[in-house]
Enzyme design. Sequence first.
Site, short mmCIF file in Angstrom:
data_model
loop_
_atom_site.label_atom_id
_atom_site.label_comp_id
_atom_site.label_asym_id
_atom_site.label_seq_id
_atom_site.Cartn_x
_atom_site.Cartn_y
_atom_site.Cartn_z
N LYS A 23 0.84 -1.20 0.00
CA LYS A 23 0.00 0.00 0.00
C LYS A 23 0.87 1.25 0.00
O LYS A 23 0.62 2.20 -0.76
CB LYS A 23 -0.92 0.01 1.22
CG LYS A 23 -1.76 1.28 1.35
CD LYS A 23 -2.55 1.34 2.64
CE LYS A 23 -1.67 1.64 3.83
NZ LYS A 23 -2.44 1.98 5.05
N GLY A 95 -5.00 7.46 4.54
CA GLY A 95 -3.99 8.45 4.90
C GLY A 95 -2.90 8.58 3.86
O GLY A 95 -2.38 9.67 3.62
N ASP A 317 3.08 -0.62 12.10
CA ASP A 317 1.96 -1.41 11.60
C ASP A 317 2.15 -2.90 11.89
O ASP A 317 1.26 -3.57 12.40
CB ASP A 317 1.77 -1.19 10.10
CG ASP A 317 1.15 0.18 9.80
OD1 ASP A 317 0.63 0.81 10.74
OD2 ASP A 317 1.19 0.60 8.64
N LYS A 344 -4.34 6.15 14.09
CA LYS A 344 -4.44 5.36 12.86
C LYS A 344 -5.92 5.18 12.50
O LYS A 344 -6.75 6.00 12.86
CB LYS A 344 -3.73 4.02 13.05
CG LYS A 344 -2.24 4.13 13.30
CD LYS A 344 -1.46 4.38 12.02
CE LYS A 344 0.05 4.27 12.25
NZ LYS A 344 0.80 4.35 10.98
N ARG A 348 -5.66 2.31 18.01
CA ARG A 348 -5.29 0.89 18.00
C ARG A 348 -4.84 0.38 19.36
O ARG A 348 -4.95 -0.82 19.63
CB ARG A 348 -4.20 0.65 16.94
CG ARG A 348 -4.76 0.69 15.53
CD ARG A 348 -3.69 0.55 14.47
NE ARG A 348 -4.30 0.32 13.15
CZ ARG A 348 -3.63 0.36 12.01
NH1 ARG A 348 -2.32 0.64 12.02
NH2 ARG A 348 -4.24 0.14 10.86
N ARG A 391 -6.26 -3.95 9.94
CA ARG A 391 -5.22 -4.68 10.66
C ARG A 391 -5.76 -5.39 11.91
O ARG A 391 -5.25 -6.44 12.31
CB ARG A 391 -4.06 -3.75 11.00
CG ARG A 391 -3.44 -3.14 9.77
CD ARG A 391 -1.97 -2.83 9.88
NE ARG A 391 -1.52 -2.20 8.64
CZ ARG A 391 -1.25 -2.85 7.51
NH1 ARG A 391 -1.35 -4.16 7.46
NH2 ARG A 391 -0.87 -2.20 6.43
#
Length: 433
Positions: A23, A95, A317, A344, A348, A391
């Site tokens: 990505k 983003g 990530d 994010k 998270r 995720r």
Amino acid sequence: MTESLRLPAASLKPSTVALPGSKSISNRTLLLAALSDNACEIHSLLKSDDTDRMLEALDKLGVEIEYLAEDRLKVHGTGGRFPNRTADLFLGNAGTAFRPLTAALAVLGGDYRLHGVARMHERPIGDLADALRIAGADVEYLGKEHYPPLHIGERQDNGERVIPIKGNVSSQFLTALLMALPLTGQAFEIRMVGELISKPYIDITLKLMAQFGVQVINEGYRVFKIPADAHYHAPEHLHVEGDASSASYFLAAGLIAATPVRVTGIGANSIQGDVAFACELEKIGADVVWGENFVEVSRPKERAVRAFDLDANHIPDAAMTLAIVALATGQTCTLRNIGSWRVKETDRIAAMANELRKLGAKVAEEAEAIHITPPETPTPDAVIDTYDDHRMAMCFSLVSLLDVPVVINDPKCTHKTFPTYFDVFSSLTETAE
């Protein structure tokens, strides 16, 4: 009603996984190609919600794009000036599209509105807007101060050539500024204010800019110098690496299940910082084999998975995956320096803590850290909320390799970066049910 997916307790088959395109590389490459003075054929481009939002935006800006195959297209560069100087751009929760497009459009000037989903309007952009304004850009908040949605007007060159920017919230702000300022043709110096997080993502940006003909001088991640008369010239063909963040789920599966798993599309020479995830697995019990275009992880069954206390700033990530690996260690594990998780796709740290507790784990949150003490056996059939965060869904699929079934709510949120994830994951596993 929310769709859910039940993953039965499963064992892992020795497997090879061809990764989807990165990505981070895909969206940077699309924008750089669009701003180049020639055409670029991009191979192995990620097909996902986030890349779709970037492609839609480029189309609205007047960029000619030829679709040659599902993962291959040709972008006809605009010579650093978008044909359409007025546009309304919806960028979802991407983003990697929102921040770089904000900077490019602010530097070029025009009449643009940029907006996204509700969560995007909760993700700060003030540090980038402040830096762009110093460079003479007209950036206006249409809602809450320091957050999208934004209106961008004409830039007035005020002669300012030294631009300070903060890098402690998101490295995407610096990435956006680095990619945009060469469009002015002027020499600029970007100076970091305070700490810069997620430096490996800046390395991706600088390496891609170099492939497109713009060499930035990096002075210890404190000062970045952009040369005068820079312009983007695309390579005729560019191949996108596999997504190293997406690789983390399969590599972690190999460690947890003590079964060899090979991912292809990344390797020893990858430009993505998240390949370092494999090095972290090696420290806690994995055997890792590196090739030019693959990474393979396995673990002898007699070797335990070791607990860890990790500063994860370099792999923010992929570090999420380690929160699930912690459940396989039997001991308290800590991830530190992960404050960027808070801004994010969701918060998270809070989301991970909530869902790990459903599995019976004891979890302590700090502003920039999480401490996880696993249960003896995870709670079976725990229903995991995913917070519209791809995720979260992919991480918690690994719970099924811990001898318990798990239910994932809204599994299609993986379409943001990996639409076929659960099909691929299921193809690697065998169930007793």
